[in-house]
Design a protein around this motif. Sequence first.
Motif, PDB file in Angstrom:
ATOM      1  N   ASP A   1      84.749   5.600  35.897  1.00  0.00           N
ATOM      2  CA  ASP A   1      85.834   5.056  35.084  1.00  0.00           C
ATOM      3  C   ASP A   1      85.678   5.470  33.617  1.00  0.00           C
ATOM      4  OD1 ASP A   1      88.067   3.518  34.391  1.00  0.00           O
ATOM      5  OD2 ASP A   1      86.805   1.772  33.932  1.00  0.00           O
ATOM      6  N   LYS A   2      86.711   6.100  33.066  1.00  0.00           N
ATOM      7  CA  LYS A   2      86.667   6.607  31.696  1.00  0.00           C
ATOM      8  C   LYS A   2      86.513   5.470  30.684  1.00  0.00           C
ATOM      9  CE  LYS A   2      90.471   7.934  29.870  1.00  0.00           C
ATOM     10  NZ  LYS A   2      91.701   8.625  29.493  1.00  0.00           N
ATOM     11  N   ASP A   3      87.211   4.355  30.890  1.00  0.00           N
ATOM     12  CA  ASP A   3      87.141   3.240  29.947  1.00  0.00           C
ATOM     13  C   ASP A   3      85.757   2.595  29.948  1.00  0.00           C
ATOM     14  OD1 ASP A   3      89.795   3.575  29.168  1.00  0.00           O
ATOM     15  OD2 ASP A   3      90.514   2.341  30.833  1.00  0.00           O
TER      16      ASP A   3
ATOM     17  N   LEU B   1      80.376   2.010  27.215  1.00  0.00           N
ATOM     18  CA  LEU B   1      78.932   2.256  27.195  1.00  0.00           C
ATOM     19  C   LEU B   1      78.535   3.157  26.033  1.00  0.00           C
ATOM     20  CD1 LEU B   1      78.248   2.823  30.985  1.00  0.00           C
ATOM     21  CD2 LEU B   1      77.301   0.989  29.595  1.00  0.00           C
ATOM     22  N   MET B   2      79.413   4.075  25.663  1.00  0.00           N
ATOM     23  CA  MET B   2      79.122   5.012  24.580  1.00  0.00           C
ATOM     24  C   MET B   2      78.920   4.328  23.237  1.00  0.00           C
ATOM     25  SD  MET B   2      81.280   8.557  24.811  1.00  0.00           S
ATOM     26  CE  MET B   2      82.279   7.997  23.501  1.00  0.00           C
ATOM     27  N   GLN B   3      79.445   3.128  23.078  1.00  0.00           N
ATOM     28  CA  GLN B   3      79.295   2.401  21.818  1.00  0.00           C
ATOM     29  C   GLN B   3      77.829   2.097  21.528  1.00  0.00           C
ATOM     30  OE1 GLN B   3      82.085   2.204  20.042  1.00  0.00           O
ATOM     31  NE2 GLN B   3      83.112   3.092  21.819  1.00  0.00           N
ATOM     32  N   HIS B   4      76.988   2.058  22.575  1.00  0.00           N
ATOM     33  CA  HIS B   4      75.573   1.742  22.433  1.00  0.00           C
ATOM     34  C   HIS B   4      74.684   2.976  22.565  1.00  0.00           C
ATOM     35  CE1 HIS B   4      76.860  -2.385  22.701  1.00  0.00           C
ATOM     36  NE2 HIS B   4      77.479  -2.099  23.824  1.00  0.00           N
ATOM     37  N   ALA B   5      75.283   4.141  22.634  1.00  0.00           N
ATOM     38  CA  ALA B   5      74.519   5.370  22.882  1.00  0.00           C
ATOM     39  C   ALA B   5      73.730   5.796  21.652  1.00  0.00           C
ATOM     40  CB  ALA B   5      75.451   6.490  23.306  1.00  0.00           C
TER      41      ALA B   5
ATOM     42  N   ILE C   1      79.742  15.086  30.663  1.00  0.00           N
ATOM     43  CA  ILE C   1      79.321  14.454  29.418  1.00  0.00           C
ATOM     44  C   ILE C   1      78.239  13.442  29.748  1.00  0.00           C
ATOM     45  CG2 ILE C   1      80.054  13.084  27.438  1.00  0.00           C
ATOM     46  CD1 ILE C   1      82.898  14.131  27.980  1.00  0.00           C
ATOM     47  N   LYS C   2      77.173  13.454  28.958  1.00  0.00           N
ATOM     48  CA  LYS C   2      76.066  12.522  29.160  1.00  0.00           C
ATOM     49  C   LYS C   2      75.900  11.652  27.927  1.00  0.00           C
ATOM     50  CE  LYS C   2      73.428  15.512  32.212  1.00  0.00           C
ATOM     51  NZ  LYS C   2      72.099  16.032  32.530  1.00  0.00           N
ATOM     52  N   ALA C   3      75.584  10.392  28.145  1.00  0.00           N
ATOM     53  CA  ALA C   3      75.310   9.459  27.051  1.00  0.00           C
ATOM     54  C   ALA C   3      73.933   8.844  27.279  1.00  0.00           C
ATOM     55  CB  ALA C   3      76.364   8.369  26.996  1.00  0.00           C
ATOM     56  N   ARG C   4      73.043   9.036  26.314  1.00  0.00           N
ATOM     57  CA  ARG C   4      71.686   8.485  26.401  1.00  0.00           C
ATOM     58  C   ARG C   4      71.678   7.097  25.769  1.00  0.00           C
ATOM     59  NH1 ARG C   4      67.564   7.666  29.012  1.00  0.00           N
ATOM     60  NH2 ARG C   4      67.419   9.838  29.566  1.00  0.00           N
ATOM     61  N   LEU C   5      71.408   6.072  26.577  1.00  0.00           N
ATOM     62  CA  LEU C   5      71.214   4.729  26.077  1.00  0.00           C
ATOM     63  C   LEU C   5      69.722   4.431  26.097  1.00  0.00           C
ATOM     64  CD1 LEU C   5      74.281   4.735  26.802  1.00  0.00           C
ATOM     65  CD2 LEU C   5      74.018   2.314  27.191  1.00  0.00           C
ATOM     66  N   SER C   6      69.331   3.262  25.661  1.00  0.00           N
ATOM     67  CA  SER C   6      67.899   2.967  25.539  1.00  0.00           C
ATOM     68  C   SER C   6      67.195   2.936  26.894  1.00  0.00           C
ATOM     69  CB  SER C   6      67.694   1.641  24.812  1.00  0.00           C
ATOM     70  OG  SER C   6      68.295   0.591  25.538  1.00  0.00           O
ATOM     71  N   ARG C   7      67.863   2.499  27.935  1.00  0.00           N
ATOM     72  CA  ARG C   7      67.211   2.387  29.239  1.00  0.00           C
ATOM     73  C   ARG C   7      67.627   3.434  30.261  1.00  0.00           C
ATOM     74  NH1 ARG C   7      65.737  -3.530  31.001  1.00  0.00           N
ATOM     75  NH2 ARG C   7      64.992  -4.282  28.997  1.00  0.00           N
TER      76      ARG C   7
ATOM     77  N   LYS D   1      86.074  11.715  20.935  1.00  0.00           N
ATOM     78  CA  LYS D   1      86.518  11.246  19.616  1.00  0.00           C
ATOM     79  C   LYS D   1      86.110   9.799  19.370  1.00  0.00           C
ATOM     80  CE  LYS D   1      91.149   9.626  20.660  1.00  0.00           C
ATOM     81  NZ  LYS D   1      92.562   9.829  20.490  1.00  0.00           N
ATOM     82  N   ASN D   2      85.749   9.055  20.425  1.00  0.00           N
ATOM     83  CA  ASN D   2      85.280   7.678  20.292  1.00  0.00           C
ATOM     84  C   ASN D   2      83.786   7.590  20.014  1.00  0.00           C
ATOM     85  OD1 ASN D   2      87.759   6.273  20.791  1.00  0.00           O
ATOM     86  ND2 ASN D   2      87.600   6.976  22.891  1.00  0.00           N
TER      87      ASN D   2
END
Length: 70
Positions: free
Chosen positions: A11-13, A18-22, A37-43, A61-62
Amino acid sequence: MVINMPMEIKDKDEFIKLMQHAKKIIVVRRLPKYIKIKARLSRRLYTIKVYSEEEAEEILKNAKVEIVEY
Protein backbone atom coordinates in the motif's frame (compact mmCIF):
# COMPACT_ATOMS: atom_id res chain seq x y z
CA MET A 1 20.21 -14.19 17.07
CA VAL A 2 17.20 -12.82 15.22
CA ILE A 3 17.63 -11.61 11.65
CA ASN A 4 14.98 -9.19 10.44
CA MET A 5 14.24 -9.59 6.77
CA PRO A 6 13.08 -6.61 4.68
CA MET A 7 9.31 -6.20 4.60
CA GLU A 8 7.57 -5.43 1.32
CA ILE A 9 4.69 -3.00 1.65
CA LYS A 10 1.95 -3.13 -1.00
CA ASP A 11 0.00 0.00 0.00
CA LYS A 12 1.45 3.34 -1.14
CA ASP A 13 -0.18 5.34 1.68
CA GLU A 14 1.14 2.98 4.34
CA PHE A 15 4.67 3.28 2.89
CA ILE A 16 4.43 7.09 2.91
CA LYS A 17 3.37 6.98 6.56
CA LEU A 18 6.35 4.74 7.42
CA MET A 19 8.69 7.05 5.50
CA GLN A 20 8.06 9.81 8.04
CA HIS A 21 10.24 7.84 10.49
CA ALA A 22 12.92 6.79 8.00
CA LYS A 23 16.61 7.49 8.48
CA LYS A 24 17.45 7.11 4.78
CA ILE A 25 15.52 6.51 1.54
CA ILE A 26 17.16 4.47 -1.19
CA VAL A 27 15.90 4.16 -4.77
CA VAL A 28 17.51 0.90 -5.70
CA ARG A 29 16.40 -0.12 -9.15
CA ARG A 30 14.78 1.61 -12.06
CA LEU A 31 13.87 -1.39 -14.18
CA PRO A 32 11.62 -1.25 -17.25
CA LYS A 33 8.72 -2.84 -15.31
CA TYR A 34 9.02 -1.20 -11.89
CA ILE A 35 10.99 1.03 -9.53
CA LYS A 36 11.99 -0.34 -6.14
CA ILE A 37 12.17 2.09 -3.21
CA LYS A 38 13.59 1.18 0.19
CA ALA A 39 13.17 3.01 3.48
CA ARG A 40 15.55 2.26 6.36
CA LEU A 41 13.89 2.61 9.76
CA SER A 42 15.55 1.92 13.10
CA ARG A 43 14.43 -1.71 13.30
CA ARG A 44 13.59 -2.81 9.79
CA LEU A 45 14.01 -2.13 6.09
CA TYR A 46 10.77 -1.55 4.18
CA THR A 47 10.45 -1.82 0.41
CA ILE A 48 7.82 -0.98 -2.17
CA LYS A 49 7.60 -1.62 -5.91
CA VAL A 50 5.90 1.05 -7.99
CA TYR A 51 5.07 0.60 -11.63
CA SER A 52 5.14 4.18 -12.92
CA GLU A 53 7.59 7.05 -12.73
CA GLU A 54 4.86 9.45 -11.58
CA GLU A 55 3.92 7.22 -8.67
CA ALA A 56 7.57 6.97 -7.59
CA GLU A 57 8.01 10.75 -7.73
CA GLU A 58 4.83 11.21 -5.67
CA ILE A 59 6.25 8.94 -2.96
CA LEU A 60 9.71 10.52 -3.03
CA LYS A 61 8.46 14.10 -2.77
CA ASN A 62 7.13 13.22 0.72
CA ALA A 63 10.59 12.17 1.92
CA LYS A 64 12.15 14.38 4.56
CA VAL A 65 15.51 12.60 4.60
CA GLU A 66 18.38 12.00 2.20
CA ILE A 67 17.50 10.13 -1.00
CA VAL A 68 20.23 7.93 -2.48
CA GLU A 69 19.88 6.58 -6.04
CA TYR A 70 21.71 3.64 -7.56
